[in-house]
Design an enzyme around this catalytic site. Structure first.
Site: not given
Length: 346
Positions: A70, A73, A116, A169, A171
């Site tokens: 990932c 991370c 994660h 996460h 944006q």
């Protein structure tokens, strides 16, 4: 809050947000990265007037890598990702595969936690408050940039929504235009102001609080309700009681109360269907344009909805929705609100 700004190997900005003023995060990025090549352009639909972003370079972006690869991370010995530091609280960086860049705006990624395996709903209130501070900071800075007309903070969660990275996460987009949905809101609100002298956002919130059947959660400074004409089977709008144009104008009491209210809403969404996997959703902050007459009448609010309509069925935007933008909802908003009240934390 401490903010640390530095650069990634290809020149992109990365910002660490910490509750500890002594946190040291300026770790160099040693990856052999070439500068990002973007080819975004904004085109205007001649019939609808809507802006459409063409970003063909995004076809090659990272897609659902395994957890041990990932890129969101923290970096470890032998594995470097987008975050060079071995740990972080909240981090924001320019997207390597942006839909908007240069003259067409900016796209950023915000990571809510280094873990994660968790989700926003599992954060504590202190971390949620730090995320809110980061959203506010980015809204202020991006709004001040030349050419930026609107800042949009959002989270997509779940493969059903179309996420390409499963790490918790969101944006942040800085648009060079006012988005089509906001443009329509502004026109309706302006027409209402001209006809009645009142603010439509204020009146909708007051009416929902007074009527009550669609209210999901009411706190001292926030109210969450299912809208009267909800488009999605489970859709909640969250408003501060004191109208603010954007996150930078949110007052202290509302800012302090937000983490508890928002975490409760997300946890209710996860309890809706009795499934072991998290509920997929879109969480979207609607903020006023950075300039213009409509800014004074706009009301900051968050819209949260899921594409799941039952435990084993999804709501697809098929012919009427995708072809005509005529939404057909399978769940009565009053029933959705009742269900969201039923799954409150005990």
């Amino acid at each position: 809050m401490k903010r640390t700004s530095t650069r990634l190997a290809d020149g992109r900005e990365i910002l660490y947000y910490d509750t500890d003023d002594g946190a040291a995060r300026a770790v160099p990025d040693t990856r052999p990265l070439e500068a990002c090549a973007t080819a975004s352009e904004v085109r205007r639909d001649p019939l609808l007037g809507d802006a459409v972003v063409i970003a063909s370079h995004r076809q090659g972006r990272t897609h659902l890598p395994p957890a041990d690869a990932c890129p969101l991370c923290p970096s470890t010995e032998g594995r470097s990702g987008e975050v060079p530091a071995p740990d972080y609280e909240v981090v924001v960086f320019e997207n390597r595969f942006p839909s908007l860049a240069g003259d067409t705006g900016r796209c950023e990624v915000i990571c809510f936690t280094p873990d994660h395996r968790t989700s926003f709903a599992e954060l504590d209130e202190e971390r949620a408050a730090l995320v809110l501070a980061a959203w506010t900071d980015r809204t202020a800075e991006l709004s001040a940039r030349a050419g930026v007309r609107q800042v949009y903070c959002f989270e997509n969660r779940g493969a059903e929504i179309g996420v390409t990275l499963s790490h918790p996460h969101g944006q942040i987009y800085a648009f060079p235009f006012v988005t089509p949905r906001t443009t329509r809101m502004l026109a309706t609100v302006a027409a209402h102001r001209a006809a009645t002298g009142g603010n439509l956002f204020d009146e909708v919130l007051a009416a929902e609080r007074a009527e009550g059947t669609r209210v999901v959660l009411e706190a001292e400074h926030w109210t969450a309700f299912v809208p009267y004409a909800a488009r999605w089977p489970y859709e909640v709008h969250l408003y501060p009681h004191r109208r603010a144009a954007d996150l930078t104008a949110l007052d202290g009491p509302a800012r302090a109360e937000f983490p508890r209210v928002y975490l409760e809403l997300l946890r209710r969404f996860d309890r809706l269907f009795g499934r072991p996997d998290p509920t997929p959703y879109v969480s979207a902050w609607h903020q006023a344009p950075t300039t213009g007459e409509g800014r004074a009448d706009f009301a900051l609010h968050l819209e949260l909805f899921t594409v799941r309509r039952t435990a084993d069925k999804l709501k697809y935007l098929a012919g009427t929705e995708s072809g005509m933008e005529a939404y057909m909802n399978d769940v009565r908003p009053e029933d959705a609100a009742a269900r969201l009240r039923e799954v409150a934390s005990r």
